[in-house]
Scaffold this active site. Sequence first.
Site, mmCIF file in Angstrom:
data_model
loop_
_atom_site.group_PDB
_atom_site.id
_atom_site.type_symbol
_atom_site.label_atom_id
_atom_site.label_comp_id
_atom_site.label_asym_id
_atom_site.label_seq_id
_atom_site.Cartn_x
_atom_site.Cartn_y
_atom_site.Cartn_z
ATOM 1 N N GLY A 13 0.824 -1.199 0.000
ATOM 2 C CA GLY A 13 0.000 0.000 0.000
ATOM 3 C C GLY A 13 0.861 1.252 0.000
ATOM 4 O O GLY A 13 2.050 1.198 -0.309
ATOM 5 N N ILE A 14 0.232 2.398 0.344
ATOM 6 C CA ILE A 14 1.012 3.651 0.372
ATOM 7 C C ILE A 14 1.793 3.704 1.675
ATOM 8 O O ILE A 14 1.313 4.210 2.679
ATOM 9 C CB ILE A 14 0.100 4.893 0.245
ATOM 10 N N HIS A 15 2.992 3.134 1.687
ATOM 11 C CA HIS A 15 3.813 3.183 2.887
ATOM 12 C C HIS A 15 4.700 4.435 2.845
ATOM 13 O O HIS A 15 4.546 5.279 1.965
ATOM 14 C CB HIS A 15 4.615 1.895 3.054
ATOM 15 N N ALA A 16 5.599 4.538 3.806
ATOM 16 C CA ALA A 16 6.324 5.792 3.995
ATOM 17 C C ALA A 16 7.061 6.276 2.743
ATOM 18 O O ALA A 16 6.973 7.445 2.390
ATOM 19 C CB ALA A 16 7.304 5.649 5.161
#
Lengths: 85, 543
Positions: A13-16
């Site tokens: 997913g949209i991680h850091a």
Amino acid sequence: MKTFSYTIKDEQGIHARPAGELVKVAKTFTSEIKIGNGGSMVDAKKIFGIMGLGAKKGDTVEFSFDGEDEEQALEAVSKLMENSL
Amino acid sequence: MQVYHGKSVFGGIAIGKLWVFSKKEHQVVRVKVQDCEKELVRYEQAKEEAIKQLQALYEKACKEVGEANAAIFEIHQMMLEDEDYTDSIKNIVTSQQVNLEYAIGVTADNFSTMFASMEDEYMKARAADVKDISERLLSILKGKSNGELKTDTPVIVLADDLAPSETVQMDKEKILSFVTVHGSVNSHTAILARTMSIPALVGTDLTLSEELNGQEAIVDGFSGTIYIQPDEKIREELERKKEEEEEKKKLLLTLKGKEDVTLDGQHVMLYANIGNTSDLAMVLKNDASGIGLFRSEFIYLESEDFPTENEQFQIYKSVAETMAGKRVIIRTLDIGADKKVDYFGLEPEENPALGYRAIRICLSQPDIFKTQLRAILRASVYGNIAVMYPMITSLEEVRRIKEIVEEVKKELSEQRIAFGEVLQGIMIETPAAVMMSEELAKEVDFFSIGTNDLTQYTLAIDRQNPKLDAFYDAHHPAVLRMIQMTVENAHKAGIWAGICGELGADLSLTKEFLKMGVDELSVSPGRVLPLRKVIRETDVTKA
């Protein structure tokens, strides 16, 4: 105003890191850029807001672009999403 | 003497005193202030300083552990500049008329609670990032840095776990080894240890206490053991082992950076075989020009279920990036009834060596194969990746594989997912492939001869059976002729041929292989430099 939506393919997913890349790209434009994940939209120039969306694989996130360079911004953001998410 | 075990991420021996790293969280007190403006000015100064520190750390980490691992410091900068975060701090100061430290503490708690309450495990862990940046601000305000390594002599660093911001700040000259209670073999600390080529253990079964500070210890990275207050016997044994290692290193260091070329000018591609990403440091340390055999099985063997495309992609990508443009040949899944993986549901076989394995599984269950191919093709964007297929016996198999690769490429293009072009080669490890090598050479970009299986299948000898030792000849002329035939047919079609089996490292055969025209030799990392020595001393034209 322009809009665009994208379904996340990345397992994490949209991680850091991608959130950071998105902020970096968004900040190069003067337009107001927002991102949402089914709920309210947050500023795509703020990393905590983006990470707080908790967007995972299979989620469809929406973007809106409003301002003078909205077209270029849409193009840059969609390219980034496809390449890294 | 106390003995503990952990997972080793790098071989080697370290002897020295322990230094226990402990995190000290700042205590903040709420104080009413009159002059809010002054607090806000202090905030701007601290923020500016924090960003400057992070930028320096980013640059330092880029050099030490690579850009991908350094990205965290860029993200920390963005977090510090995040308007929601900064507005929250400023708001608390002005609306409650309180000191800056308190405002930072409250904001840190609020933001980390937000992350900690998220479902996703990864996001939960991000609470640590918020704490990290807030602690940095508080340290700056206090005029002190956290967890500084203050020691004159190098030490063995003992910690619960280490954040990238913590390791990067440490003076690397002062570190003999890392030993952590938590952390995985892929953690930041592990990567750093490999890059620094120092022994390190993660997931160690000891309990941290301040009392350990300053105690004598030995870390044995070969066996994954740490001895605290070692007895004389262990100390002597490991000191000797350490000396031997250092002697070997010194001798071979003179060969690093030297070309792989014979006295009469014949060039060889000298590559290394790896079975896990943890071998990468050894590849770099021993100066191999590439990876000639990346056994991808470990990804499957270490999993509980089929590894996903993305898991594989991340591994291949990191290998390609680490090798920085040097060739990496990934061998696709080579699993069979002898290397058992439960989730494959393989049935026991009478003759596993002749059974349902390697490419035969991939062609029968193309979904498994396609997942791996997608990951490889996607990763090839990040480096110089080639792919090779094991256990080939016929032209039809190769043609079918190439069709599947084309299908995968088409799917990736349709999905607009980036991928690169890869060279495709085959393992020559069955007598059938040798006999068909003239035709096979026209279909592929290279050959890699797997001498272990080729010898077993040519001589019909099971190497696991000690009774057959008397009949076994590693240098059997039948095998050598097979190799010669393969190389000749490769060259006839204008492609290269290499050896990636154990025979490639057999120094008594090096000259013969060079005479045959073998273009590439791929051996275990520790054998690279001894082989380079022999290559450089060989004159193929002389008897």
